[in-house]
Design an enzyme around this catalytic site. Structure first.
Site, PDB file in Angstrom:
ATOM      1  N   ASP A   1       4.567 -12.376 -12.617  1.00  0.00           N
ATOM      2  CA  ASP A   1       3.289 -11.373 -12.367  1.00  0.00           C
ATOM      3  C   ASP A   1       3.590 -10.158 -13.211  1.00  0.00           C
ATOM      4  O   ASP A   1       4.308  -9.376 -12.958  1.00  0.00           O
ATOM      5  CB  ASP A   1       3.398 -11.118 -10.743  1.00  0.00           C
ATOM      6  CG  ASP A   1       2.076 -10.149 -10.340  1.00  0.00           C
ATOM      7  OD1 ASP A   1       1.291  -9.905 -11.354  1.00  0.00           O
ATOM      8  OD2 ASP A   1       1.917  -9.756  -9.114  1.00  0.00           O
TER       9      ASP A   1
ATOM     10  N   TRP B   1       3.833  -6.691  -3.414  1.00  0.00           N
ATOM     11  CA  TRP B   1       3.331  -7.908  -4.247  1.00  0.00           C
ATOM     12  C   TRP B   1       4.217  -8.937  -4.177  1.00  0.00           C
ATOM     13  O   TRP B   1       3.611 -10.272  -3.857  1.00  0.00           O
ATOM     14  CB  TRP B   1       2.727  -7.374  -5.506  1.00  0.00           C
ATOM     15  CG  TRP B   1       1.816  -6.369  -5.462  1.00  0.00           C
ATOM     16  CD1 TRP B   1       1.750  -5.072  -6.178  1.00  0.00           C
ATOM     17  CD2 TRP B   1       0.401  -6.299  -5.026  1.00  0.00           C
ATOM     18  NE1 TRP B   1       0.742  -4.251  -5.819  1.00  0.00           N
ATOM     19  CE2 TRP B   1      -0.220  -5.052  -5.418  1.00  0.00           C
ATOM     20  CE3 TRP B   1      -0.062  -7.408  -4.337  1.00  0.00           C
ATOM     21  CZ2 TRP B   1      -1.432  -4.807  -4.786  1.00  0.00           C
ATOM     22  CZ3 TRP B   1      -1.268  -6.922  -3.759  1.00  0.00           C
ATOM     23  CH2 TRP B   1      -2.063  -5.795  -3.947  1.00  0.00           C
TER      24      TRP B   1
ATOM     25  N   LYS C   1      -5.577  -3.327 -14.143  1.00  0.00           N
ATOM     26  CA  LYS C   1      -4.391  -2.305 -14.387  1.00  0.00           C
ATOM     27  C   LYS C   1      -4.196  -1.754 -15.707  1.00  0.00           C
ATOM     28  O   LYS C   1      -4.163  -0.636 -16.002  1.00  0.00           O
ATOM     29  CB  LYS C   1      -3.073  -2.753 -13.982  1.00  0.00           C
ATOM     30  CG  LYS C   1      -3.155  -3.327 -12.497  1.00  0.00           C
ATOM     31  CD  LYS C   1      -3.125  -2.418 -11.486  1.00  0.00           C
ATOM     32  CE  LYS C   1      -3.259  -2.935  -9.970  1.00  0.00           C
ATOM     33  NZ  LYS C   1      -2.734  -4.382  -9.619  1.00  0.00           N
TER      34      LYS C   1
END
Ligand SMILES: *Cc1c(COP(=O)(O)O)cnc(C)c1O
Length: 356
Positions: free
Chosen positions: A166, A99, A190
């Site tokens: 993030d 990511w 998530k």
């Protein structure tokens, strides 16, 4: 029977969130209408957004000079929206996984990216330390929890330049000192809500410093000014997120959640470390994620990987197959996962070991 849900994302949500979402879809607060079929500008829905924002601020202890935005597009759109708004010429990134790498790729469309350190050479199995962040960058970006590799940065450290994180997969899992960050973003799927919602926590004074023109939808200021109602926001995921936030508060807030998360993660890491059939992929204990626990078959037991995976499935456990880039197993232990699910996995690992 409800499964033990170890999926990495979208992932397990509190039963309360699912039950209340069903009720809202059928009849939203006794209005005779579904939450799916009312205007996002209606009084009832504006109240949903306001309560969700205020619970965000309350639970995370967000200072008054920050805004909370509810947007679409996923964390992946933030990879570009962030540099669009904050990078004038140069930004620094810590490369801790897939990511982070994607965030770096997007940032390069907007200027120079300094990759201060990377653990790529070791399949991202540690968090680099001792790197230098240049003083002349517009911000420094980290990925606090690396969902795929199972590493996590839990320290809210001081940084000479605006710090951006993030937090897609560890938001609400531990108390965060928000004041150390200029901006925090993440996909909600998530640990918070169904897919479709992206949250952004932004310190208001960091905007308006870049030279480029920013298209309306890409401009954070638009969404701050319009309180996430510039266009139609992801109505149902926001409604579900509100239910999770209410649940979090009823559970005793984030401190209580962190305590449970530590218990669950310790239980599983202890078993992985003890059990002769398995080993953790992250050796540095301080770098181990509490949300995504990665492990593989130990030396000599590699051939049994499929057997163990099949056994988990036969015992009502889903989502334990590791990401293809790591292999082995990944147990995601998000807030909503009961301790009993981790206990069931640990027992299964012990039974498996006894048969070898
Ligand atoms: C899942 C994930 C993303 C991608 O989120 P999308 O909402 O699918 O764009 C980004 N960063 C991290 C850390 C993630 O876990």
């Amino acid at each position: 029977m409800k499964k033990h849900n170890f999926f990495a994302g979208p992932s397990i949500l509190p039963q309360f969130t699912i039950d209340e979402t069903i009720k809202g879809i059928q009849d939203f607060d006794g209005s005779g209408l579904s939450v799916l079929e009312i205007s996002h500008r209606s009084k009832q829905f504006v109240a949903v957004v306001e309560e969700a924002q205020s619970l965000f601020k309350e639970l995370l202890n967000i200072p008054d000079n920050y805004s909370v935005l509810f947007l679409g597009g996923g964390a992946s759109t933030q990879f570009l929206m962030l540099p669009f708004n904050l990078m004038n010429k140069k930004a620094a990134y810590l490369n801790t996984g897939a990511w982070a790498s994607k965030a770096i790729k997007e940032a390069k469309y907007f200027g120079e990216v300094v990759e201060v350190a990377s653990s790529k050479e070791a399949t991202f199995n540690y968090i680099p330390k001792g790197y230098n962040v240049p003083k002349d960058v517009d911000y420094f970006h980290i990925t606090s929890n690396n969902t795929i590799y199972g590493t996590e940065i839990r320290e809210d450290f001081d940084c000479d330049v605006p710090l951006v994180a993030d937090m897609s997969s560890d938001i609400f899992s531990r108390p965060v000192d928000i004041s150390k960050y200029a901006l925090i973003y993440g996909g909600a799927q998530k640990n918070l809500a169904p897919a479709g919602l992206t949250f952004v926590i932004i310190r208001n004074d960091i905007l308006g410093k870049v030279d480029r023109a920013i298209p309306t939808m890409m401009n954070y200021q638009t969404h701050i000014d319009k309180e996430s109602m510039f266009n139609t926001p992801p109505v149902l995921p926001i409604f579900s997120a509100l239910q999770t936030l209410r649940w979090l508060k009823a559970q005793g807030g984030i401190e209580a959640m962190e305590k449970k998360n530590i218990e669950k993660a310790s239980l599983l890491y202890n078993e992985v470390d003890r059990n002769k059939c398995f080993r953790a992929t992250i050796n540095n204990v301080a770098d181990r994620s509490r949300m995504n626990i990665c492990f593989v078959m130990n030396k000599g037991y590699e051939a049994l990987e499929k057997d163990f995976l099949d056994l988990t499935v036969a015992n009502g456990m889903v989502g334990l197959k590791g990401h293809r880039s790591v292999g082995g197993f990944r147990a995601s232990t998000y807030n909503a996962l009961p301790k009993a699910s981790v206990e069931a996995l640990v027992t299964l690992m012990q039974d498996f070991e006894a048969k070898q």
